[in-house]
Write a protein that holds these residues in place. Structure first.
Motif, short mmCIF file in Angstrom:
data_model
loop_
_atom_site.label_atom_id
_atom_site.label_comp_id
_atom_site.label_asym_id
_atom_site.label_seq_id
_atom_site.Cartn_x
_atom_site.Cartn_y
_atom_site.Cartn_z
N GLU A 65 0.85 -1.19 0.00
CA GLU A 65 0.00 0.00 0.00
C GLU A 65 0.88 1.24 0.00
OE1 GLU A 65 -2.92 1.95 3.27
OE2 GLU A 65 -3.34 -0.12 2.73
N ALA A 66 0.44 2.27 -0.68
CA ALA A 66 1.21 3.51 -0.73
C ALA A 66 1.38 4.07 0.69
CB ALA A 66 0.52 4.54 -1.61
N PRO A 67 2.62 4.39 1.09
CA PRO A 67 2.81 4.97 2.42
C PRO A 67 2.15 6.34 2.52
CG PRO A 67 4.88 4.94 1.20
CD PRO A 67 3.88 4.21 0.37
N GLY A 68 1.70 6.69 3.71
CA GLY A 68 0.98 7.94 3.91
C GLY A 68 1.87 9.16 4.10
N TRP A 69 3.10 8.96 4.59
CA TRP A 69 3.94 10.12 4.90
C TRP A 69 4.24 11.01 3.70
CZ3 TRP A 69 8.55 10.21 2.43
CH2 TRP A 69 9.11 8.99 2.02
N PRO A 70 4.39 10.50 2.45
CA PRO A 70 4.63 11.43 1.34
C PRO A 70 3.48 12.42 1.11
CG PRO A 70 5.35 9.24 0.72
CD PRO A 70 4.56 9.11 2.00
N PHE A 71 2.24 11.99 1.39
CA PHE A 71 1.11 12.92 1.25
C PHE A 71 1.31 14.12 2.17
CE2 PHE A 71 -1.22 8.88 0.17
CZ PHE A 71 -1.55 9.21 -1.13
N THR A 72 1.75 13.86 3.39
CA THR A 72 1.97 14.92 4.37
C THR A 72 3.04 15.89 3.90
OG1 THR A 72 1.30 13.44 6.16
CG2 THR A 72 2.57 15.41 6.78
N VAL A 73 4.16 15.36 3.41
CA VAL A 73 5.26 16.22 2.96
C VAL A 73 4.83 17.04 1.75
CG1 VAL A 73 7.63 16.30 2.10
CG2 VAL A 73 7.01 14.67 3.90
N LEU A 74 4.17 16.43 0.79
CA LEU A 74 3.71 17.17 -0.39
C LEU A 74 2.78 18.31 0.01
CD1 LEU A 74 3.25 14.13 -2.75
CD2 LEU A 74 4.76 16.07 -3.21
N GLN A 75 1.88 18.04 0.93
CA GLN A 75 0.97 19.08 1.42
C GLN A 75 1.75 20.19 2.12
OE1 GLN A 75 -2.17 19.92 1.08
NE2 GLN A 75 -2.12 21.54 2.59
N ARG A 76 2.74 19.83 2.95
CA ARG A 76 3.54 20.83 3.66
C ARG A 76 4.32 21.71 2.70
NH1 ARG A 76 7.17 18.01 7.95
NH2 ARG A 76 8.05 20.10 8.00
N VAL A 77 4.93 21.11 1.69
CA VAL A 77 5.71 21.87 0.71
C VAL A 77 4.79 22.81 -0.07
CG1 VAL A 77 7.09 21.70 -1.42
CG2 VAL A 77 7.59 20.19 0.53
N ALA A 78 3.64 22.31 -0.51
CA ALA A 78 2.69 23.14 -1.26
C ALA A 78 2.19 24.31 -0.40
CB ALA A 78 1.52 22.30 -1.75
N LYS A 79 1.87 24.03 0.86
CA LYS A 79 1.38 25.09 1.75
C LYS A 79 2.47 26.12 2.02
CE LYS A 79 -0.96 25.88 6.17
NZ LYS A 79 -1.18 27.23 5.78
N TRP A 80 3.68 25.66 2.29
CA TRP A 80 4.79 26.59 2.53
C TRP A 80 5.00 27.51 1.32
CZ3 TRP A 80 9.50 26.40 -0.22
CH2 TRP A 80 10.42 27.38 0.16
N ALA A 81 5.06 26.92 0.13
CA ALA A 81 5.29 27.72 -1.09
C ALA A 81 4.16 28.72 -1.30
CB ALA A 81 5.44 26.81 -2.30
N SER A 82 2.93 28.28 -1.09
CA SER A 82 1.77 29.16 -1.27
C SER A 82 1.76 30.28 -0.23
CB SER A 82 0.48 28.34 -1.18
OG SER A 82 -0.64 29.17 -1.28
N ASP A 83 1.93 29.93 1.03
CA ASP A 83 1.89 30.94 2.10
C ASP A 83 3.02 31.95 1.97
OD1 ASP A 83 -0.30 29.63 3.13
OD2 ASP A 83 0.74 28.82 4.89
N ALA A 84 4.21 31.47 1.56
CA ALA A 84 5.38 32.35 1.46
C ALA A 84 5.46 33.05 0.10
CB ALA A 84 6.66 31.55 1.70
#
Length: 174
Positions: A65-84
């Motif tokens: 099964e696809a691990p869940g942690w990459p979803f979290t990192v992708l979301q964090r990177v996208a949010k950081w880039a958008s917010d900043a």
């Protein structure tokens, strides 16, 4: 497998899907580009931010099964880039402040990788849509030694990494 919190729930991303790609999982976000209409003003022909994020991950502890942690990192990177207001690009690299898998605070495996390099996804590249151009930027997990080498000569290090693995799969666990 998919992660779909959607913008209605405060996410920067509309969602993210993970696909089996041979011996690894290929994650692809959606929602950083303009999915629904082209009414975003003057954006030099780009759709939304002009990119979506991808990640190729081989996690020895998550074969079925696809691990869940990459979803979290992708979301964090996208949010950081958008917010900043940061426009991510091929060749960008940065640390994320902890293990990319979230270990020991998540069920992700232990790894020394604590940063990411962004490269043009070697298979998806760039597409042209009715709403503008979209480049697929792939995250590649990196550790402190690679980070230091990238600071000295990013192009040479990235070329060497591509010679070792053309798909630039991030390998964690076992």
């Amino acid at each position: 497998m998919a992660y779909a919190p959607g913008r209605a729930f405060g996410s920067v991303l509309q969602g993210c899907s993970a696909y089996r790609a041979g011996d690894h999982w290929h994650y692809v976000t959606y929602g950083l580009s303009n999915l629904f209409d082209d009414d975003e003003g003057d954006n030099d022909g780009f759709s939304g931010w002009g990119y979506e994020l991808t990640w190729r991950v081989r996690d020895a502890g998550a074969e079925g099964e696809a691990p869940g942690w990459p979803f979290t990192v992708l979301q964090r990177v996208a949010k950081w880039a958008s917010d900043a207001g940061v426009l991510l690009a091929d060749g960008s690299f940065f640390t994320i402040g902890s293990s990319i898998t979230g270990h020991p605070h998540s069920d992700g495996p232990e790894t020394p990788l604590n940063g990411v390099l962004l490269v043009a996804d070697p298979e998806l590249g760039e597409i042209h849509t009715p709403n503008g151009r979209v480049q697929f930027l792939q995250l590649v997990g990196i550790g402190p030694e690679t980070f230091a080498r990238l600071e000295a000569d990013a192009a040479a290090v990235t070329d060497q990494m591509r010679q070792e693995d053309a798909l630039l799969v991030t390998v964690v666990g076992g």
